[in-house]
Design a protein around this motif. Structure first.
Motif, short mmCIF file in Angstrom:
data_model
loop_
_atom_site.label_atom_id
_atom_site.label_comp_id
_atom_site.label_asym_id
_atom_site.label_seq_id
_atom_site.Cartn_x
_atom_site.Cartn_y
_atom_site.Cartn_z
N ARG A 94 -8.41 6.16 -2.74
CA ARG A 94 -7.54 5.53 -1.74
C ARG A 94 -6.62 4.51 -2.38
NH1 ARG A 94 -12.35 5.68 1.42
NH2 ARG A 94 -12.83 3.54 0.79
N ALA A 95 -7.13 3.77 -3.37
CA ALA A 95 -6.29 2.77 -4.03
C ALA A 95 -5.21 3.42 -4.88
CB ALA A 95 -7.15 1.85 -4.89
N ARG A 139 -3.55 6.17 -4.14
CA ARG A 139 -2.53 6.84 -3.33
C ARG A 139 -1.26 6.00 -3.25
NH1 ARG A 139 -6.35 8.50 1.81
NH2 ARG A 139 -7.65 10.04 0.74
N PRO A 140 -0.10 6.64 -3.20
CA PRO A 140 1.15 5.87 -3.05
C PRO A 140 1.21 5.20 -1.69
CG PRO A 140 1.58 8.22 -2.89
CD PRO A 140 0.15 8.08 -3.34
N LYS A 141 1.74 4.01 -1.67
CA LYS A 141 1.82 3.25 -0.43
C LYS A 141 2.86 3.88 0.51
CE LYS A 141 0.44 -1.21 -2.36
NZ LYS A 141 0.81 -2.63 -2.55
N LYS A 142 2.50 3.94 1.78
CA LYS A 142 3.41 4.45 2.80
C LYS A 142 3.48 3.45 3.94
CE LYS A 142 2.77 9.39 1.89
NZ LYS A 142 2.39 10.70 2.48
N LEU A 143 4.58 3.48 4.65
CA LEU A 143 4.79 2.55 5.74
C LEU A 143 5.39 3.32 6.90
CD1 LEU A 143 4.64 -0.50 6.49
CD2 LEU A 143 7.04 -0.64 5.85
N THR A 185 9.95 -3.68 -3.50
CA THR A 185 9.01 -2.64 -3.07
C THR A 185 8.96 -2.56 -1.55
OG1 THR A 185 7.69 -3.05 -5.05
CG2 THR A 185 6.65 -1.82 -3.27
N ARG A 186 8.93 -3.71 -0.89
CA ARG A 186 8.87 -3.71 0.57
C ARG A 186 10.14 -3.13 1.18
NH1 ARG A 186 4.99 -3.89 4.52
NH2 ARG A 186 5.90 -4.65 6.45
N LEU A 241 9.92 0.64 0.90
CA LEU A 241 9.02 1.24 1.88
C LEU A 241 9.63 1.23 3.27
CD1 LEU A 241 5.61 -0.28 0.69
CD2 LEU A 241 6.43 2.05 0.36
#
Length: 286
Positions: free
Chosen positions: A138-139, A141-145, A186-187, A190
């Motif tokens: 889980r850590a 995985r690429p971050k998604k929003l 980064t934010r 996303l």
């Protein structure tokens, strides 16, 4: 009124705004992240290869970061209202609620607290190793929003800093920030990806809003039944103790609104804000 034509017109306008923001940030097909669907598998593979060579730290100059954020906020508000318009008259059926299984608490930590030695079985060791591997996956995985369906509300507990006679807030040293120092983007990346995904799947986002509306109506009906039966209201604990949102839009003007329009996104926001208010009005059955 032709709601389909209004949705398509404002959707295309928001896609133009999004393409401009992506180009400003340098995040298009030639940049770090692919924001739009590729036409063929070869192009998609090329984009994934370019993404794999990207350094994890994505930065933008501060002045460019502020310029993008200034236009991204009204763009998000406009897409949020376009989703509400697309969900007008949409009825969904919620699946039956699944009963929550009680999680048994292991007694081993309590016994160890009393100084009692506890032998761990091999099955427990395998379960712990599997849980650790799942957490690592889980850590990785690429971050998604996902685009939030609700306007952010101003917190009531925040108080402004007292302003001294010189004009600067007392107790805070005034420091002018440079305009071209690198800022973590980064934010922003996303948020742009979430905006592109919402515009690409507007019917799916409309169903998502319709499901929230159905859950809200079901909870209100259940609470009314409890009051009519004389049962005490359900007491929420933890994160559920916060008051649930009953209206997706913030009171007053939409986020990013300006009294004088200086960009196309503000014109679109003004139009879709009125359409969303109209779409959420209760039908007159008299």
């Amino acid at each position: 009124m032709d709601w389909t034509a209004a949705i398509d017109k404002n959707r295309e306008a928001l896609k133009r705004v999004l393409a401009m923001l992506v180009a400003m940030a340098g995040l298009g097909d030639g940049g770090p992240f692919p924001f739009f669907r590729q036409k063929d598998a070869a192009a998609s593979g090329f984009s994934q290869a370019e993404k794999s060579r990207l350094s994890p730290a994505l930065t933008l100059p501060r002045n460019l970061h502020r310029a993008i954020a200034k236009l991204l906020r009204p763009a998000e508000a406009a897409v949020r209202r376009l989703i509400i318009v697309a969900a007008r008259g949409l009825v969904v059926t919620l699946p039956p609620a699944r009963p929550r299984k009680p999680t048994p608490k292991p007694i081993e930590p309590l016994l160890r607290g009393f100084g009692i030695a506890v032998t761990v079985s091999r099955a427990e060791l395998r379960r712990a190793a599997a849980a650790r591997r799942a957490a690592e996956r889980r850590a990785a995985r690429p971050k998604k929003l996902s685009l939030p369906l609700f306007d952010p509300l101003r917190p009531w507990s925040v108080r402004p800093w007292p302003v001294a006679a010189g004009g600067a807030p007392s107790g805070m040293p005034f420091r002018r920030l440079p305009g071209d120092d690198p800022v973590d983007a980064t934010r922003i990346s996303l948020r742009l990806q979430a905006l592109a995904a919402a515009l690409d799947d507007l019917p799916g986002q409309a169903r998502r809003f319709a499901r929230w509306r159905a859950r809200n109506a079901a909870a209100a009906a259940k609470e009314k039944q409890r009051r009519d039966a004389g049962i005490a209201p359900f007491k929420r604990t933890g994160k559920a103790a916060r008051a649930p949102r009953l209206w997706p839009l913030k009171p007053g003007r939409p986020p990013g609104w300006r009294p004088k329009s200086t960009h196309e996104v503000q014109d679109v926001l003004e139009v879709v804000h009125g359409l969303a208010q109209w779409a959420m009005e209760k039908p007159n059955t008299s």
